[in-house]
Design an enzyme around this catalytic site. Structure first.
Site, PDB file in Angstrom:
ATOM      1  N   GLY A  82       5.124   3.202  -0.416  1.00 41.45           N
ATOM      2  CA  GLY A  82       6.556   3.091  -0.650  1.00 41.45           C
ATOM      3  C   GLY A  82       6.949   2.194  -1.807  1.00 41.45           C
ATOM      4  O   GLY A  82       6.331   2.201  -2.872  1.00 41.45           O
ATOM      5  N   ILE A  83       7.987   1.404  -1.591  1.00 42.00           N
ATOM      6  CA  ILE A  83       8.519   0.523  -2.623  1.00 42.00           C
ATOM      7  C   ILE A  83       7.476  -0.496  -3.063  1.00 42.00           C
ATOM      8  O   ILE A  83       7.359  -0.815  -4.248  1.00 42.00           O
ATOM      9  CB  ILE A  83       9.782  -0.197  -2.111  1.00 42.00           C
ATOM     10  CG1 ILE A  83      10.895   0.825  -1.810  1.00 42.00           C
ATOM     11  CG2 ILE A  83      10.281  -1.211  -3.132  1.00 42.00           C
ATOM     12  CD1 ILE A  83      12.097   0.212  -1.124  1.00 42.00           C
ATOM     13  N   TYR A 116      17.317  -4.784  13.219  1.00 42.85           N
ATOM     14  CA  TYR A 116      17.063  -4.573  11.795  1.00 42.85           C
ATOM     15  C   TYR A 116      18.120  -5.264  10.940  1.00 42.85           C
ATOM     16  O   TYR A 116      17.793  -5.986   9.984  1.00 42.85           O
ATOM     17  CB  TYR A 116      17.038  -3.078  11.486  1.00 42.85           C
ATOM     18  CG  TYR A 116      16.755  -2.785  10.030  1.00 42.85           C
ATOM     19  CD1 TYR A 116      15.461  -2.880   9.527  1.00 42.85           C
ATOM     20  CD2 TYR A 116      17.782  -2.422   9.156  1.00 42.85           C
ATOM     21  CE1 TYR A 116      15.198  -2.627   8.176  1.00 42.85           C
ATOM     22  CE2 TYR A 116      17.525  -2.167   7.814  1.00 42.85           C
ATOM     23  CZ  TYR A 116      16.233  -2.264   7.338  1.00 42.85           C
ATOM     24  OH  TYR A 116      15.981  -2.026   6.006  1.00 42.85           O
ATOM     25  N   ASN A 149       0.792  -1.239   0.000  1.00 42.62           N
ATOM     26  CA  ASN A 149       0.000   0.000   0.000  1.00 42.62           C
ATOM     27  C   ASN A 149       0.822   1.285   0.000  1.00 42.62           C
ATOM     28  O   ASN A 149       0.280   2.370  -0.175  1.00 42.62           O
ATOM     29  CB  ASN A 149      -0.950   0.019   1.194  1.00 42.62           C
ATOM     30  CG  ASN A 149      -0.228  -0.039   2.517  1.00 42.62           C
ATOM     31  OD1 ASN A 149       0.168  -1.113   2.949  1.00 42.62           O
ATOM     32  ND2 ASN A 149      -0.050   1.104   3.170  1.00 42.62           N
TER      33      ASN A 149
END
Length: 336
Positions: free
Chosen positions: A58-59, A212, A56
């Site tokens: 961004g990339i 991350y 939905n």
């Protein structure tokens, strides 16, 4: 005005024009450099069925758009129907065929949600050609755990996509064009230390960057190990690769200092110039998903629409195997 003054003024004006022109050319090429590699092959995706997580914004949004414009049917896996609907409306305005944009609710933080999404896909399609594991979270300042008892970044970025991939493998193998699995990782996987599977979910060992980076290392290791398993069992029509999308100015950086009040507005022009747009960031995902140049290449890592060098830790065969077996156990699947 004397003739000498007129000549001096003309020289000054010419110098100024040349200086501005040179500056424009330099800025143009600097900006082009930061935009990174572009997927320019005229490859049709007609009759292909694609699944994109985090579709939905961004990339993910840009990946869905380009796949749809190239005639693919795209399943948009998003957390909420509201966000998916808004994205679908926006995609339609950009020329996409909304009849080939299908929403399926999927929250990677919840294994049950992932299983339901996979069940829905399996009931709707006999084969899938492309799976883009794009969704993820970044730089969570505080430790958080999921309903399944895992550290949130670890499950969102790795275990959730791992489970989805395993559940969809049977239909990816049935792709007449050859299934492609795309793990959106990051160059920051190179900054990760070796993943300690015994402590990966523990609060006391949590670190914002650490969480991350190691989740992105796991994405690269997953692509490599799954390729080995598929080839060992005689499956050669499924490609599994990972990639670095680049430094992208997307909502994913909302958890960083760049989105703090005041700093967000102050850095806006610099982020626009020095970071990739979402469209630029989607180029390598599209390349790995569609390019004829990737035919036969699996278990590799890409950046800027070309092969790149992964961390040495990602090349540790035993570590990759241990991670894969651990992952099967954590998501409730049998070892192969």
């Amino acid at each position: 005005m004397s003739e000498t003054s007129e000549i001096e003024d003309a020289d000054w004006f010419l110098s100024a024009v040349l200086y501005l022109a040179a500056s424009f050319v330099v800025l143009f090429f600097v900006r082009k450099f930061f935009k990174g590699g572009q997927f320019t092959e005229r490859v049709s995706a007609k009759n292909l069925i694609a699944v994109v997580t985090g579709a939905n914004c961004g990339i993910g949004f840009e990946t869905v758009k380009e796949l749809n414009l190239r005639k693919a049917k795209v399943y948009m896996l998003c957390r909420t129907e509201e966000r998916a609907f808004e994205a679908r409306v926006e995609l339609s305005k950009k020329g996409c065929d909304s009849s080939r944009l299908i929403f399926i609710q999927c929250d990677l933080d919840n294994f049950e949600s992932v299983r339901k999404a996979a069940e829905q896909l399996l009931s709707l399609e006999k084969h899938i050609d492309i799976l883009v594991n794009n969704a993820g979270i970044m730089y969570q300042s505080k430790y958080g755990s999921t309903v399944d008892g895992h550290e949130r970044t670890w499950q969102s970025n790795y275990l959730g996509p791992f489970l989805l991939t395993e559940l969809l493998l049977p239909v990816l193998k049935k792709s007449e064009n050859g299934g492609r699995i795309v793990n959106v990782s990051s160059m920051l996987h190179r900054q990760s230390a070796k993943i300690n599977l015994a402590t990966v979910d523990e609060k006391k060992s949590y670190g914002m960057m650490k969480a991350y980076n190691q989740s992105k290392l796991a994405n690269v290791m997953h692509a490599r190990q799954l390729t080995k398993i598929l080839r060992k069992e005689g499956t050669h029509n499924v490609l599994v690769n990972s990639l670095h999308p680049g430094a992208v100015n997307t909502p994913l950086i909302r958890s960083t200092f760049l989105y703090l009040k005041g700093i967000k507005e102050l850095t806006a022009p610099f982020r626009w110039f020095f970071l990739k747009t979402s469209r630029d960031g989607a180029q390598t995902s599209l390349y790995v998903s569609l390019s004829k140049k990737v035919d036969g290449i699996s278990g590799k890592y890409f950046a800027d629409c070309k092969l790149a060098t992964e961390s040495e830790l990602a090349l540790d065969d035993q570590a990759c195997e241990d991670l894969y077996n651990y992952s099967l156990e954590q998501v409730g699947l049998e070892k192969k």
